[in-house]
Design a protein around this motif. Structure first.
Motif, PDB file in Angstrom:
ATOM      1  N   GLY A 197      42.508  28.246  28.014  1.00  0.00           N
ATOM      2  CA  GLY A 197      41.954  28.800  29.237  1.00  0.00           C
ATOM      3  C   GLY A 197      42.987  29.154  30.283  1.00  0.00           C
ATOM      4  O   GLY A 197      42.740  30.012  31.134  1.00  0.00           O
ATOM      5  N   LEU A 198      44.151  28.499  30.251  1.00  0.00           N
ATOM      6  CA  LEU A 198      45.176  28.802  31.241  1.00  0.00           C
ATOM      7  C   LEU A 198      45.657  30.242  31.103  1.00  0.00           C
ATOM      8  O   LEU A 198      45.844  30.943  32.107  1.00  0.00           O
ATOM      9  N   ALA A 199      45.872  30.706  29.871  1.00  0.00           N
ATOM     10  CA  ALA A 199      46.332  32.079  29.661  1.00  0.00           C
ATOM     11  C   ALA A 199      45.291  33.076  30.141  1.00  0.00           C
ATOM     12  O   ALA A 199      45.622  34.074  30.802  1.00  0.00           O
ATOM     13  N   ARG A 200      44.028  32.851  29.824  1.00  0.00           N
ATOM     14  CA  ARG A 200      42.981  33.785  30.232  1.00  0.00           C
ATOM     15  C   ARG A 200      42.842  33.841  31.754  1.00  0.00           C
ATOM     16  O   ARG A 200      42.706  34.910  32.338  1.00  0.00           O
ATOM     17  N   ARG A 201      42.871  32.662  32.391  1.00  0.00           N
ATOM     18  CA  ARG A 201      42.746  32.641  33.850  1.00  0.00           C
ATOM     19  C   ARG A 201      43.978  33.264  34.515  1.00  0.00           C
ATOM     20  O   ARG A 201      43.864  33.975  35.510  1.00  0.00           O
ATOM     21  N   LEU A 202      45.156  33.007  33.964  1.00  0.00           N
ATOM     22  CA  LEU A 202      46.374  33.574  34.520  1.00  0.00           C
ATOM     23  C   LEU A 202      46.365  35.097  34.429  1.00  0.00           C
ATOM     24  O   LEU A 202      46.727  35.792  35.383  1.00  0.00           O
ATOM     25  N   ALA A 203      45.946  35.626  33.288  1.00  0.00           N
ATOM     26  CA  ALA A 203      45.882  37.084  33.140  1.00  0.00           C
ATOM     27  C   ALA A 203      44.882  37.685  34.116  1.00  0.00           C
ATOM     28  O   ALA A 203      45.136  38.741  34.729  1.00  0.00           O
ATOM     29  N   THR A 204      43.740  37.053  34.278  1.00  0.00           N
ATOM     30  CA  THR A 204      42.731  37.552  35.219  1.00  0.00           C
ATOM     31  C   THR A 204      43.255  37.526  36.647  1.00  0.00           C
ATOM     32  O   THR A 204      43.069  38.474  37.416  1.00  0.00           O
ATOM     33  N   GLU A 205      43.925  36.438  37.011  1.00  0.00           N
ATOM     34  CA  GLU A 205      44.412  36.317  38.379  1.00  0.00           C
ATOM     35  C   GLU A 205      45.493  37.349  38.681  1.00  0.00           C
ATOM     36  O   GLU A 205      45.507  37.960  39.754  1.00  0.00           O
ATOM     37  N   LEU A 206      46.408  37.570  37.751  1.00  0.00           N
ATOM     38  CA  LEU A 206      47.454  38.562  37.968  1.00  0.00           C
ATOM     39  C   LEU A 206      46.875  39.965  38.091  1.00  0.00           C
ATOM     40  O   LEU A 206      47.329  40.775  38.905  1.00  0.00           O
ATOM     41  N   HIS A 207      45.864  40.257  37.296  1.00  0.00           N
ATOM     42  CA  HIS A 207      45.290  41.607  37.300  1.00  0.00           C
ATOM     43  C   HIS A 207      44.386  41.842  38.502  1.00  0.00           C
ATOM     44  O   HIS A 207      44.520  42.863  39.196  1.00  0.00           O
ATOM     45  N   GLU A 208      43.466  40.913  38.764  1.00  0.00           N
ATOM     46  CA  GLU A 208      42.466  41.151  39.792  1.00  0.00           C
ATOM     47  C   GLU A 208      42.957  40.789  41.185  1.00  0.00           C
ATOM     48  O   GLU A 208      42.574  41.434  42.162  1.00  0.00           O
ATOM     49  N   LEU A 209      43.791  39.748  41.304  1.00  0.00           N
ATOM     50  CA  LEU A 209      44.204  39.286  42.624  1.00  0.00           C
ATOM     51  C   LEU A 209      45.472  39.976  43.101  1.00  0.00           C
ATOM     52  O   LEU A 209      45.569  40.406  44.246  1.00  0.00           O
ATOM     53  N   TYR A 210      46.445  40.086  42.196  1.00  0.00           N
ATOM     54  CA  TYR A 210      47.723  40.669  42.588  1.00  0.00           C
ATOM     55  C   TYR A 210      47.869  42.132  42.175  1.00  0.00           C
ATOM     56  O   TYR A 210      48.882  42.749  42.483  1.00  0.00           O
ATOM     57  N   GLY A 211      46.898  42.683  41.452  1.00  0.00           N
ATOM     58  CA  GLY A 211      46.948  44.078  41.085  1.00  0.00           C
ATOM     59  C   GLY A 211      48.021  44.431  40.085  1.00  0.00           C
ATOM     60  O   GLY A 211      48.505  45.568  40.072  1.00  0.00           O
ATOM     61  N   PHE A 218      37.679  39.237  27.677  1.00  0.00           N
ATOM     62  CA  PHE A 218      38.209  40.481  28.205  1.00  0.00           C
ATOM     63  C   PHE A 218      37.801  41.628  27.291  1.00  0.00           C
ATOM     64  O   PHE A 218      37.513  41.440  26.120  1.00  0.00           O
ATOM     65  N   GLY A 219      37.878  42.818  27.797  1.00  0.00           N
ATOM     66  CA  GLY A 219      37.612  44.007  26.992  1.00  0.00           C
ATOM     67  C   GLY A 219      36.143  44.359  26.953  1.00  0.00           C
ATOM     68  O   GLY A 219      35.766  45.500  27.148  1.00  0.00           O
ATOM     69  N   THR A 220      35.266  43.385  26.707  1.00  0.00           N
ATOM     70  CA  THR A 220      33.842  43.679  26.611  1.00  0.00           C
ATOM     71  C   THR A 220      33.161  43.620  27.968  1.00  0.00           C
ATOM     72  O   THR A 220      32.255  44.394  28.234  1.00  0.00           O
ATOM     73  N   ARG A 221      33.614  42.725  28.825  1.00  0.00           N
ATOM     74  CA  ARG A 221      32.969  42.563  30.115  1.00  0.00           C
ATOM     75  C   ARG A 221      33.614  43.413  31.195  1.00  0.00           C
ATOM     76  O   ARG A 221      32.985  43.771  32.166  1.00  0.00           O
ATOM     77  N   ARG A 222      34.930  43.678  31.032  1.00  0.00           N
ATOM     78  CA  ARG A 222      35.628  44.462  32.035  1.00  0.00           C
ATOM     79  C   ARG A 222      36.283  45.663  31.358  1.00  0.00           C
ATOM     80  O   ARG A 222      37.195  45.507  30.555  1.00  0.00           O
ATOM     81  N   ALA A 223      35.832  46.842  31.722  1.00  0.00           N
ATOM     82  CA  ALA A 223      36.409  48.028  31.098  1.00  0.00           C
ATOM     83  C   ALA A 223      37.847  48.240  31.532  1.00  0.00           C
ATOM     84  O   ALA A 223      38.656  48.803  30.796  1.00  0.00           O
ATOM     85  N   GLN A 224      38.201  47.806  32.761  1.00  0.00           N
ATOM     86  CA  GLN A 224      39.542  48.008  33.271  1.00  0.00           C
ATOM     87  C   GLN A 224      40.281  46.681  33.393  1.00  0.00           C
ATOM     88  O   GLN A 224      41.161  46.535  34.233  1.00  0.00           O
ATOM     89  N   GLY A 225      39.929  45.691  32.597  1.00  0.00           N
ATOM     90  CA  GLY A 225      40.585  44.395  32.655  1.00  0.00           C
ATOM     91  C   GLY A 225      41.916  44.418  31.941  1.00  0.00           C
ATOM     92  O   GLY A 225      42.408  45.460  31.497  1.00  0.00           O
ATOM     93  N   PRO A 226      42.560  43.253  31.802  1.00  0.00           N
ATOM     94  CA  PRO A 226      43.843  43.173  31.096  1.00  0.00           C
ATOM     95  C   PRO A 226      43.709  43.649  29.650  1.00  0.00           C
ATOM     96  O   PRO A 226      42.704  43.397  28.977  1.00  0.00           O
ATOM     97  N   ARG A 227      44.721  44.354  29.182  1.00  0.00           N
ATOM     98  CA  ARG A 227      44.726  44.792  27.782  1.00  0.00           C
ATOM     99  C   ARG A 227      44.992  43.585  26.892  1.00  0.00           C
ATOM    100  O   ARG A 227      45.892  42.784  27.165  1.00  0.00           O
ATOM    101  N   VAL A 228      44.213  43.458  25.830  1.00  0.00           N
ATOM    102  CA  VAL A 228      44.272  42.282  24.957  1.00  0.00           C
ATOM    103  C   VAL A 228      44.866  42.674  23.616  1.00  0.00           C
ATOM    104  O   VAL A 228      44.445  43.664  22.997  1.00  0.00           O
ATOM    105  N   ILE A 229      45.842  41.894  23.165  1.00  0.00           N
ATOM    106  CA  ILE A 229      46.410  42.023  21.831  1.00  0.00           C
ATOM    107  C   ILE A 229      46.118  40.723  21.089  1.00  0.00           C
ATOM    108  O   ILE A 229      46.506  39.645  21.543  1.00  0.00           O
ATOM    109  N   GLU A 230      45.424  40.813  19.976  1.00  0.00           N
ATOM    110  CA  GLU A 230      45.029  39.622  19.233  1.00  0.00           C
ATOM    111  C   GLU A 230      46.125  39.238  18.244  1.00  0.00           C
ATOM    112  O   GLU A 230      46.486  40.009  17.353  1.00  0.00           O
TER     113      GLU A 230
END
Length: 595
Positions: free
Chosen positions: A8-22, A42-54
């Motif tokens: 969860g730390l990675a997911r929250r960190l990616a969200t915070e960098l993208h949505e809070l700091y742009g 990510f990807g399904t809920r946010r069309a413009q969210g962080p790009r995900v590489i599996e």
């Protein structure tokens, strides 16, 4: 920016960098549906969210696909230190200018790795002309979140902030009663009001709620307009660590820790008897005081000649000295046995005393619990630990700190009772299982409805739901639910942005950051007064470390008229968005979007 992780730390960190700091963020996470990554957020809920590489691990090909050559920063937040180190070495080779933020539990290894990676990123001669040194930061989510978790258990104590030799802390205070100064409280005068609480204790001692969220960094007018709300204030404290340091300067261990009270009093009686006999011998025989002591000691250890043919006084004194010697023999034997017993019990866990009360019951001595235990002991908060695994990481720390510990499953009946939960002041549930923490808290509530509880939950949404439900069910008791990822993510994000975060102060369900920033080169700080930097709800200067070493009047709370100059370091309390507006990189970007 690239974020690699499996929790969860990675997911929250990616969200915070993208949505809070742009920031433009690429998240490297295990494929959806795997045990490491059960579902994708990510990807399904946010069309413009962080790009995900599996990808299960960040191999060279994965880093190239994520754009390692052009990346500004890379965060490696895997729970396995070896995976993070391997990826960090590959990333440094691919991009020497890259800012690295590495999650590592082994702090000693992390510091050595940081020096190695900085040296690899510097110039060929090892210098710093290129400005690449110091681009590696090693963080531990346990160390980042431990102060906030310990603060939730300690009464009103939050993260200690060191600024210019002064230690500060944030404490919760109820609304001031009628006729009471708003800046007076149990902990001393308040230096600044950091937040108006949405839920807290009033002056009458009742628990109120009704506001949706706390108001961070309010101005004086907002504080005056809310007399019925609790406040989070900043105050100066004297920590236990300073007292401990002074005591540690002494020599040797205290006798009370080695010999029992009975043995110490018995030795004192023997010494008094010897002195009395020596004084009497000196007065009756006419010898010198030193000679009288020598003769009495010879008689005491039965190595003097019998006083045959001497005066009656001398014979009586010799008999008394011999009798004292008989009493000394079992006393010495008891002292030796106690010394051996002290060293034997030093390696075993202490059991909680039945007379102990007002303590904190700490459940779980794993990676997080061990750090929190050291935080509580540093503040001299009495603690009783409960751990099911005797080989857990924090058990050794509990043994070394002589903290009472109960080994047992907290879900079993009688374990919390053995820890004295009915007499405790707070419960801190930090096991690795959410259900175990929740079950322990519910059971503890049935035993002590007014108990202050704080529990660690993995998922932040689940933590929010539990917090609201417990608050509604027990409105008169303080309940805190904490997600480690939510507490650690701001520090990781700030490190990726190249900023120094001193700590994160949890304010109910929000977080207030405390950062130490150099004034030079910051247009929002340099040349401005403290009053001009203050922005309600965004930023406030709480302390200033002057470059010349001279403290301005009013330290640690600097006056509003003090002008921040180049070379000063300002300790600021900011919100997440306030930090982004103050020193973020967003202002330097074109208005059309992220390049």
């Amino acid at each position: 920016m690239i974020v690699c992780g499996d929790d969860g730390l990675a997911r929250r960190l990616a969200t915070e960098l993208h949505e809070l700091y742009g920031e433009s963020v690429v998240l490297v996470a295990p494929p959806a549906g795997t045990p490491e990554h059960p579902r994708s957020r990510f990807g399904t809920r946010r069309a413009q969210g962080p790009r995900v590489i599996e990808a299960r691990e960040p191999h060279d090909g994965t880093l190239i696909e994520a754009g390692i050559d052009d990346a500004v920063a890379l965060a490696l937040t895997y729970e396995d230190d070896e995976v993070n180190i391997r990826a960090a070495l590959a990333a440094r080779r691919a991009n020497p200018r890259l800012r690295l933020v590495i999650r590592a539990y082994n702090r000693k290894l992390g510091e050595q790795l940081s020096a190695l990676l900085d040296q690899a990123g510097s110039g060929p001669d090892g210098g710093n002309e290129s400005g690449r040194a110091g681009l590696t930061t090693v963080l531990s989510d346990a160390e980042t979140a431990a102060p906030a978790l310990a603060a939730a258990a300690a009464a009103g104590t939050s993260r200690a902030i060191a600024a210019g030799g002064v230690l500060l802390r944030a404490v919760e205070r109820g609304a001031p009663a009628e006729g009471e100064d708003a800046d007076d409280g149990d902990g001393g005068p308040a230096l600044a009001t950091l937040a108006l609480l949405a839920n807290g204790a009033t002056a009458a001692g009742t628990f109120f709620h009704g506001h949706e969220s706390p108001e961070l960094l309010p101005d004086e007018a907002a504080v005056a307009d809310a007399p019925d709300r609790g406040r989070l204030v900043l105050e100066v404290v004297q920590t236990a660590g300073q007292d401990t340091g002074r005591k540690a300067a002494g020599r040797g261990a205290p006798l009370a820790a080695i010999f029992s009270r009975q043995v110490r009093w018995s030795f004192a009686g023997i010494v008094a008897a010897v002195l009395a006999l020596a004084t009497t011998t000196w007065l009756t025989t006419g010898t010198t005081p030193l000679g009288a002591c020598y003769v009495v000691l010879l008689d005491l250890f039965a190595i003097d000649d019998p006083a045959v043919g001497e005066s009656a006084e001398r014979q009586i004194l010799q008999l008394l000295a011999g009798f004292a010697g008989l009493l000394l023999l079992p006393l010495v034997t008891a002292a030796v046995l106690e010394v051996f017993g002290t060293f034997r019990t030093a390696s075993s866990l202490r059991r909680p005393s039945r007379a102990l009360s007002g303590h904190v019951v700490l459940l779980g001595l794993g990676k997080i619990g061990g750090r929190v235990l050291r935080e509580l002991c540093a503040w001299r908060v009495p603690v009783v630990c409960v751990e099911s695994d005797p080989t857990a990481r924090g058990v050794a720390a509990a043994r070394r700190l002589r903290v009472p510990t109960v080994i047992g499953d907290v879900t079993q009946e009688g374990v919390l009772e053995a820890a004295g939960i009915e007499r405790a002041s707070a419960l801190l549930a930090l096991t690795s299982k959410d259900t175990t923490n929740l079950e322990a808290v519910l059971y503890a509530r049935s035993l002590a409805p007014g108990l202050r509880v704080a529990l660690r939950l993995y998922d932040d949404e689940f933590a929010t739901a539990v917090y609201r439900t417990m608050r509604a069910a027990y409105p008169a008791a303080a309940t805190r639910s904490r997600s480690v990822s939510a507490l650690a993510a701001p520090a990781f994000a700030a490190a990726m942005l190249g900023r120094q975060i001193v700590g994160a102060i949890p304010v109910e369900r929000r977080v207030l950051l405390v950062a130490t920033l150099g004034v030079e080169g910051q247009p929002q700080l340099e040349g401005r007064t403290v009053g001009e930097v203050f922005r309600a709800g965004t930023c406030r200067v709480v302390a200033v470390e002057r470059s010349d070493g001279v403290e301005p009047a009013g330290v640690p709370a600097p006056p509003d008229g003090y002008v921040l100059r180049a070379g000063d370091r300002a300790v600021v309390a900011v919100t997440r968005r306030g930090l982004a507006d103050l020193v973020g990189r967003r202002a330097s970007r074109p208005q059309g979007g992220v390049p």
